[in-house]
Design an enzyme around this catalytic site. Structure first.
Site, mmCIF file in Angstrom:
data_model
loop_
_atom_site.group_PDB
_atom_site.id
_atom_site.type_symbol
_atom_site.label_atom_id
_atom_site.label_comp_id
_atom_site.label_asym_id
_atom_site.label_seq_id
_atom_site.Cartn_x
_atom_site.Cartn_y
_atom_site.Cartn_z
ATOM 1 N N ASP A 80 0.843 -1.194 0.000
ATOM 2 C CA ASP A 80 0.000 0.000 0.000
ATOM 3 C C ASP A 80 0.890 1.260 0.000
ATOM 4 O O ASP A 80 2.049 1.202 0.433
ATOM 5 C CB ASP A 80 -0.871 -0.057 1.262
ATOM 6 N N HIS A 81 0.353 2.361 -0.472
ATOM 7 C CA HIS A 81 1.053 3.659 -0.512
ATOM 8 C C HIS A 81 2.576 3.595 -0.356
ATOM 9 O O HIS A 81 3.105 3.732 0.743
ATOM 10 C CB HIS A 81 0.466 4.600 0.537
ATOM 11 N N ASP A 102 2.658 5.750 -4.882
ATOM 12 C CA ASP A 102 1.860 6.905 -4.510
ATOM 13 C C ASP A 102 2.642 8.193 -4.796
ATOM 14 O O ASP A 102 3.428 8.656 -3.974
ATOM 15 C CB ASP A 102 1.484 6.828 -3.028
HETATM 16 O O1 G3H Z 1 -4.817 2.569 1.809
HETATM 17 C C1 G3H Z 1 -5.510 2.562 2.855
HETATM 18 C C2 G3H Z 1 -6.840 3.112 2.831
HETATM 19 O O2 G3H Z 1 -7.053 3.954 1.772
HETATM 20 C C3 G3H Z 1 -7.481 3.319 4.122
HETATM 21 O O3 G3H Z 1 -8.294 4.443 4.275
HETATM 22 O O4 G3H Z 1 -8.122 4.665 6.730
HETATM 23 O O5 G3H Z 1 -9.851 5.887 5.441
HETATM 24 O O6 G3H Z 1 -10.006 3.432 5.738
HETATM 25 P P1 G3H Z 1 -9.106 4.628 5.633
HETATM 26 ZN ZN ZN Z 2 -5.107 4.438 0.771
#
Ligand code: G3H
Ligand code: ZN
Length: 288
Positions: A80-81, A102
């Site tokens: 992720d990110h 990202d």
């Molecule tokens: O990449 C993680 C998410 O986009 C989480 O977003 O914390 O608003 O659920 P959130």
């Molecule tokens: Zn996210």
């Protein structure tokens, strides 16, 4: 075993979404996995740079792989990110199934340049790894917020532009795109975030013609999810709601067992709390 690419294509065709849930430890992983198993749907486990450093990059890859193999289950791992090419490369080399570069906070040109470099790296790696790009700033932290994060603007002109999104996808060759459509990371205290711009989701889906990923899912309404999924979202990310549930579960476990020192005993409510949140979201995303 289907690949993540096949699962995403299938979700897109069926107009459902695969749930993506972040974890920081094995309690989170078991909570997410048990929820998916209960409903028998594919699942993506996500780890941000901080989350994957806490568990261990290679270690989290080994854990998810072990569940996939032992249970013959479609569970996948996403980096992720990820804010640099080097960290994307490390995730690909460690066996992740997808990566997100990202570059939402960079200039369009710089974002394109590095996202393209990630796509090239996957091509040369010989592995089937999905690359997701981001266009439009949606904040950075999954936490409970008192106000909309600084730098996130929800007026129409600040959301991802469908023509720019098309250009980004064509220039980079990314497999999936995370747009800014009124969503943001984190959740307003009280648990209700502003409405998403569904029309913009539809326009970006139409212009890019690739699966869209909805980030910042905590705090969004059932109706928003349903409409976003019907209009081109194939993966939905949830983190803050899981973190809140986990913490409450830990506090419950400690309060109910003040003399207990065995973590595997006092942390049981935390696993269950994560599982409950994930099950509820999965039902919604998969139309169950
Ligand atoms: O990449 C993680 C998410 O986009 C989480 O977003 O914390 O608003 O659920 P959130
Ligand atoms: Zn996210």
């Amino acid at each position: 075993m289907k690949s993540l690419r096949e699962c995403v294509a299938e979700a897109r065709e069926k107009k459902v979404a695969i749930g993506h849930f972040n974890i920081s430890n094995t309690e989170g992983l078991w909570g997410v996995f048990r929820a998916a198993q209960t409903l028998n749907v594919p699942i993506i486990v996500g780890v941000s740079e901080g989350e994957r450093d806490f568990i261990g990059v290679k270690q989290v890859a080994a854990l998810v792989k072990s569940l996939r193999e032992e249970f013959d289950y479609p569970i996948y791992l996403n980096a992720d990110h990820t804010y640099s090419f080097d960290r994307v490369k490390a995730a690909i080399d460690s066996g992740f199934d997808s990566v997100i570069f990202d570059g939402a906070n960079l200039s369009f040109e710089e974002n394109v340049k590095i996202a393209k470099q990630c796509v090239e790296y996957v091509k040369n790696s010989g592995r089937d790894v999905l690359v997701e790009g981001e266009l439009g700033f949606i904040g950075t932290s999954s936490k409970v917020l008192d106000e909309i994060p600084e730098g996130v603007l929800l007026d129409e002109s600040s959301l991802t532009d469908p023509a720019k999104a098309k250009e980004f996808v064509e220039l980079t060759g990314v497999d999936m795109l995370a747009p800014a459509v009124g969503n943001f990371h984190g959740m307003l205290r009280g648990g209700v975030d502003p409405k998403l711009n569904i029309e913009r989701v539809k326009e970006i889906s139409g212009s890019t013609n690739i699966p869209l990923v909805l980030h910042g899912g905590s705090g969004n309404s059932e109706d928003d999810f349903k409409q976003a999924i019907a209009n081109g979202v194939s993966i939905v990310h949830i983190n803050t709601e899981i973190r809140v549930a986990y913490k409450q579960g830990v506090m419950k476990g400690l309060a109910e067992n003040p003399d207990e020192v065995a973590p595997y005993k006092f942390l049981k409510p935390a696993v269950k709390a994560v599982q409950d949140v994930v099950e509820e979201k999965l039902k919604l995303f998969n139309n169950l």
